[in-house]
Write an enzyme that holds these catalytic residues in place. Structure first.
Site, PDB file in Angstrom:
ATOM      1  NE  ARG A  75      34.939   8.482  33.424  1.00 34.38           N
ATOM      2  CZ  ARG A  75      34.793   9.537  34.235  1.00 34.38           C
ATOM      3  NH1 ARG A  75      35.729   9.814  35.116  1.00 34.38           N
ATOM      4  NH2 ARG A  75      33.733  10.293  34.167  1.00 34.38           N
ATOM      5  CD  GLU A 112      25.615  14.353  34.978  1.00 40.23           C
ATOM      6  OE1 GLU A 112      26.412  13.418  35.040  1.00 40.23           O
ATOM      7  OE2 GLU A 112      25.635  15.182  34.052  1.00 40.23           O
TER       8      GLU A 112
END
Length: 187
Positions: A75, A112
């Site tokens: 993105r 994460e």
């Protein structure tokens, strides 16, 4: 689609933060259970808001503060290309491993929810190129830190780092210190 979010904050002020917040969709359990994915596609699809966001990033950094924009897969490519076009500079993709056809620098890092490797062409920047690095979301700082290091290893000088959204509770900004982080929306 636009919602009012009281108390929104970001490094470019509450009006820009509100623009971003009003166009984020939470997608639970993506890409794996327990993760809430922040989908910014509605922001990209709203031409007027996307233009305002890009103009806000350019205004924050200043048109003359960078020679090229580096976008982080995937993105970040969208944001980087728009900024590059708006300012008349080039754009460099920072890709996942194995996607670039020539000699690369690579960096592995923890996400994460896993591990990943990013690459940039070894000749992506000339010595002293001032590089504005952009991405959609700052989480733990692993992706951003790897990218900033790659830019420098490839000969560029990081002139700025901007994200559309920062997930402050994950501590990415602190992990990137002392490098400055510009986040349009901090949640």
């Amino acid at each position: 689609m636009t919602q009012t979010h009281t108390g929104v904050r970001g490094d470019s002020g509450p009006a820009v933060a509100e623009l971003v917040a009003g166009r984020v969709l939470d997608v639970p359990d993506f890409p794996k259970p327990g993760i809430v994915f922040k989908d910014l596609m509605p922001l990209f699809a709203d031409g007027a808001v996307f233009r305002e966001v890009v103009d806000g990033i350019v205004a924050h950094h200043g048109r003359e503060s960078f020679d090229v924009v580096a976008g982080i897969e995937a993105r970040g490519f969208v944001v980087a290309a728009a900024i590059a076009y708006a300012t008349g500079v080039g754009v460099v993709p920072v890709r996942k491993a194995g996607k670039l056809p020539r000699a690369t620098h690579s960096a592995s890092y923890a996400l994460e929810y896993g591990e990943a490797t990013l690459e940039v062409h070894q000749d992506a920047f000339t010595a002293g190129h001032r590089v504005l690095v952009v991405d959609d979301v700052l989480a733990t700082g692993g992706t951003a830190g790897a990218t900033l290091d790659l830019v420098e290893r490839a000969g560029g000088t990081v002139s700025g780092f901007t994200v559309l959204m920062e997930l402050a509770f994950l501590g990415g900004r602190q992990r990137l210190a002392p490098r400055p982080v510009h986040a349009l929306l901090t949640v």
